[in-house]
Enzyme design. Structure first.
Site, mmCIF file in Angstrom:
data_model
loop_
_atom_site.group_PDB
_atom_site.id
_atom_site.type_symbol
_atom_site.label_atom_id
_atom_site.label_comp_id
_atom_site.label_asym_id
_atom_site.label_seq_id
_atom_site.Cartn_x
_atom_site.Cartn_y
_atom_site.Cartn_z
ATOM 1 N N CYS A 123 9.168 28.475 13.020
ATOM 2 C CA CYS A 123 9.514 29.336 14.079
ATOM 3 C C CYS A 123 10.957 29.697 14.289
ATOM 4 O O CYS A 123 11.262 30.512 15.182
ATOM 5 C CB CYS A 123 8.737 28.751 15.381
ATOM 6 S SG CYS A 123 9.851 27.168 15.677
ATOM 7 N N CYS A 136 6.523 21.045 18.113
ATOM 8 C CA CYS A 136 7.711 21.411 18.894
ATOM 9 C C CYS A 136 8.332 20.026 18.989
ATOM 10 O O CYS A 136 9.649 19.753 19.197
ATOM 11 C CB CYS A 136 7.623 22.100 20.213
ATOM 12 S SG CYS A 136 6.554 23.683 19.810
HETATM 13 FE FE1 FES Z 1 9.325 26.688 17.606
HETATM 14 FE FE2 FES Z 1 8.049 25.492 19.821
HETATM 15 S S1 FES Z 1 7.233 27.050 18.699
HETATM 16 S S2 FES Z 1 9.794 24.750 18.466
#
Ligand code: FES
Length: 133
Positions: free
Chosen positions: A36, A105
């Site tokens: 991400c 996360c």
């Molecule tokens: Fe990247 Fe939560 S979506 S750490």
């Protein structure tokens, strides 16, 4: 598991604890999640195997902010052996749960803290220089 954030997660998202940096930190560790693009830095003051102070800076999603924030509370004043028992599940539990798709996360904070312990112990043993010093 719920797809909603718990009240505790929302509290830490809106009012994160221990945000910032520590000028005389003796351990600085970074972690990122390539999936991400989020990134996290912990500044930690460790003396005699105990976390005396910890702060963090982050570029990340709400769950990353909340998990980093509660992780600082969970390890403040703890021994490094206790820090090593912290994992993504314990962080999520401390937040009254995370939606399944947000569990990754909490990995960021847990893995960064484990790396911090290793870095500190390697530095104390004289093997490597602290990062960012
Ligand atoms: Fe990247 Fe939560 S979506 S750490």
């Amino acid at each position: 598991m719920s797809t909603q954030y718990s009240a505790k997660v929302l509290d830490h998202v809106h009012n994160p604890r221990n945000v910032g940096s520590i000028e005389d930190a003796n351990v600085v560790v970074q972690a990122g999640d390539p999936s991400c693009g989020d990134a996290l830095v912990f500044f930690i003051k460790i003396e005699n195997e105990i976390i005396h102070d910890i702060k963090f800076l982050i570029k990340g999603c709400g769950a990353a902010i909340a998990t980093s924030s509660i992780a600082t509370e969970l390890v403040m004043g703890k021994t490094l052996d206790e820090v090593l028992t912290l994992n993504d599940q314990r962080i999520a539990t401390a937040l009254d749960g995370l939606p399944e798709e947000k569990m990754h996360c909490s990995n960021m904070a847990a893995s960064a803290l484990h790396a911090a312990v290793q870095q500190y112990r390697a530095t104390v043993a004289g093997d490597v220089q602290p990062v960012g010093m």
